[in-house]
Design an enzyme around this catalytic site. Structure first.
Site, PDB file in Angstrom:
ATOM      1  N   THR A  16     -18.115  24.041 -49.942  1.00  0.00           N
ATOM      2  CA  THR A  16     -17.281  23.913 -50.453  1.00  0.00           C
ATOM      3  C   THR A  16     -15.254  24.060 -51.006  1.00  0.00           C
ATOM      4  OG1 THR A  16     -17.979  21.249 -49.937  1.00  0.00           O
ATOM      5  CG2 THR A  16     -15.409  20.865 -50.552  1.00  0.00           C
TER       6      THR A  16
ATOM      7  N   TYR B  71     -30.582  26.024 -54.070  1.00  0.00           N
ATOM      8  CA  TYR B  71     -29.549  25.633 -53.234  1.00  0.00           C
ATOM      9  C   TYR B  71     -29.619  26.065 -51.700  1.00  0.00           C
ATOM     10  CZ  TYR B  71     -24.417  24.411 -50.926  1.00  0.00           C
ATOM     11  OH  TYR B  71     -23.128  24.596 -50.609  1.00  0.00           O
TER      12      TYR B  71
ATOM     13  N   LYS C 279     -30.609  21.123 -54.394  1.00  0.00           N
ATOM     14  CA  LYS C 279     -29.001  20.664 -53.344  1.00  0.00           C
ATOM     15  C   LYS C 279     -30.036  20.705 -52.358  1.00  0.00           C
ATOM     16  CE  LYS C 279     -24.712  20.861 -51.715  1.00  0.00           C
ATOM     17  NZ  LYS C 279     -23.395  21.166 -51.991  1.00  0.00           N
TER      18      LYS C 279
ATOM     19  N   SER D 207     -29.178  20.288 -48.392  1.00  0.00           N
ATOM     20  CA  SER D 207     -28.481  20.579 -47.159  1.00  0.00           C
ATOM     21  C   SER D 207     -28.360  21.573 -46.519  1.00  0.00           C
ATOM     22  CB  SER D 207     -26.921  21.363 -48.221  1.00  0.00           C
ATOM     23  OG  SER D 207     -26.476  21.415 -49.309  1.00  0.00           O
TER      24      SER D 207
ATOM     25  N   GLY E 180     -27.324  16.962 -49.720  1.00  0.00           N
ATOM     26  CA  GLY E 180     -26.315  17.880 -49.334  1.00  0.00           C
ATOM     27  C   GLY E 180     -25.436  18.065 -48.232  1.00  0.00           C
TER      28      GLY E 180
ATOM     29  N   ASP F 131     -23.202  14.955 -46.168  1.00  0.00           N
ATOM     30  CA  ASP F 131     -23.514  13.718 -45.782  1.00  0.00           C
ATOM     31  C   ASP F 131     -23.717  12.447 -45.235  1.00  0.00           C
ATOM     32  OD1 ASP F 131     -21.433  15.080 -47.652  1.00  0.00           O
ATOM     33  OD2 ASP F 131     -19.441  14.302 -47.771  1.00  0.00           O
TER      34      ASP F 131
ATOM     35  N   SER G 131     -18.788  17.185 -50.065  1.00  0.00           N
ATOM     36  CA  SER G 131     -17.243  17.244 -50.192  1.00  0.00           C
ATOM     37  C   SER G 131     -16.139  15.848 -50.072  1.00  0.00           C
ATOM     38  CB  SER G 131     -16.785  18.276 -49.064  1.00  0.00           C
ATOM     39  OG  SER G 131     -17.281  17.354 -48.232  1.00  0.00           O
TER      40      SER G 131
END
Length: 426
Positions: A62, A153, A183, A185, A211, A213, A230
């Site tokens: 982001t 990540y 994290k 995602s 990670g 949303d 984000s």
């Protein structure tokens, strides 16, 4: 007086390090000419502080970290830490870069300026062939910040590195002494289940941050406490309400708030496709950074354009974007107070049999993070045909913060598009 730089953590303290609260994946603000706009970060910190977003993730996807030079990333990290040290809890600097030496340099710098933790992507061009290769790569980076917690990540949609995180933790737990978590995602919940069932996870040795949303509610059901996202930049109340509803056992309300997040992301994805002319494809995680940045002017914080090769929406698409958000209720949802959306339920932070306190899992458990003077829900913002709209006034007073907020009008230009929004500032 500025809060002093945190002291280096001893190894046993790193193992006890925990993040409490939502983590905003913050944008990097640019001027119209594409240069850094660091002065805006002070105002950005105030916005997050008022929104009860207590932690940030800097220079990730982001934040367009891969579009910045090493020197620029150091400037951004230093500014976030100097501006946020007094008002934010944990500042995590993403140090993954296009090569190992730059990542090591950024890791050492992050520790030097007092980052609370670092995180790193894997190598992005030459991929690790085995899980051991990935662990060795991360170890080299983590060793440059040996007094700072390290998070991996995991972003396979963009990195192409798809190793099972359960294997990663089993191999890395003794080879990377500062490893604290990941994290995550990705949408692979089968992998999440395997990670969460590890004994090291059950005893709190590592942390997993959601990670994605779109999947945070499901992640909470699996035992993941917190998330990096984000949307927490521009619709924090929706996420706070979802977490509170989940903690109260009000799954119906939690599902409603998660669907609102999904509806907003669907609008964003629609405009990524319109902008790219790819009407038949679904965007992958990370390809919508430019469109996600378009939300910020709508709450009074214009972050400027993204960096090439990403491009902002055209003026025509931007106006359609705003109208689509208005039609689904976005401007109402981001103003609704927590206590108006579901009836009070006895806090699950008390043992149901004895009433004795139990170990806290969520910072917001059994509390109301957002308040308003009115019991009536907000109305959609009035709008004229000149691109001007106002968000409904709300006396948002997060707990433990000063309630003497003064409403001030902030006018700004967004890529040639004039807007006027009422903000709350101290």
């Amino acid at each position: 007086m500025e809060k002093p730089k945190p002291k280096p953590l001893e190894l046993h303290m790193i193992h006890e390090f925990r993040v409490e609260g939502l983590v905003a994946a913050v944008f990097t603000p640019f001027h119209e000419n594409g240069q850094l706009n660091l002065d805006l970060i002070d105002k950005y910190v105030d916005h997050l502080h008022k929104s009860q977003i207590t932690n940030i993730f800097v220079c990730g996807c982001t934040g367009e970290g891969m579009s910045l030079s090493v020197d620029e990333r150091k400037l951004v990290a230093k500014k976030w830490i100097s501006s946020g040290r007094e008002k934010l809890d944990k500042i995590i600097i993403q140090v993954g870069a296009h090569n190992l030496e730059d990542s090591k340099d950024l890791a050492a710098h992050a520790q030097e300026i007092g980052a609370d933790a670092i995180a790193s992507l894997p190598s992005l061009f030459f991929k690790p062939n085995t899980i051991d290769d990935l662990i060795d790569y991360c170890k080299e980076i983590a060793n440059q910040a040996s007094d700072t917690p390290f998070y991996y990540y995991h972003l396979p949609a963009l990195t192409g590195v798809t190793f099972d995180m359960e294997d990663f933790f089993r191999g890395a737990r003794k080879r990377i002494p500062t490893l604290r978590g990941v994290k995550f995602s990705d949408a692979n919940f089968d992998m999440v289940c395997g990670v969460m069932e590890m004994d090291s996870m059950k005893y709190g040795e590592f942390e997993v941050f959601c990670g994605n949303d779109l999947l945070y509610l499901g992640a909470m059901a699996l035992g993941i406490e917190w998330a990096v996202g984000s949307t927490y930049n521009f619709m924090p109340r929706v996420v706070h309400r979802m977490v509170e509803a989940f903690n109260r056992g009000d799954i119906h309300q939690a599902k409603l708030e998660q669907r609102r997040i999904q509806d907003v992301i669907r609008v964003r994805n629609k405009y990524e496709q319109l902008q790219a002319g790819q009407h038949a494809t679904r965007p992958t995680h990370g390809k919508t950074v430019a469109e996600t940045k378009e939300f910020m002017p709508l709450i009074g914080l214009d972050m400027g354009p993204p960096r090439l090769p990403l491009k902002p929406l055209s003026n025509d698409l931007r106006e359609q974007f705003r109208k689509d958000l208005e039609n689904i209720g976005f401007f109402t949802w981001i103003q609704e107070r927590v206590s108006s959306v579901s009836s009070p339920v006895r806090s699950p932070s008390l043992d149901q049999s004895s009433g004795a306190p139990v170990k806290k899992r969520m910072l917001s458990r059994g509390t109301s993070l957002l308040t308003s003077d009115s019991d009536e829900p907000s109305t959609p913002p009035p709008h004229d045909h000149h691109g001007t709209h106002e968000l409904p006034h709300s006396t948002y007073t997060p707990p433990h913060h000063s309630s003497s907020a003064e409403s001030k009008r902030t006018s700004f230009e967004h890529h040639g598009h004039s807007n006027s929004i009422t903000l709350l500032t101290e």
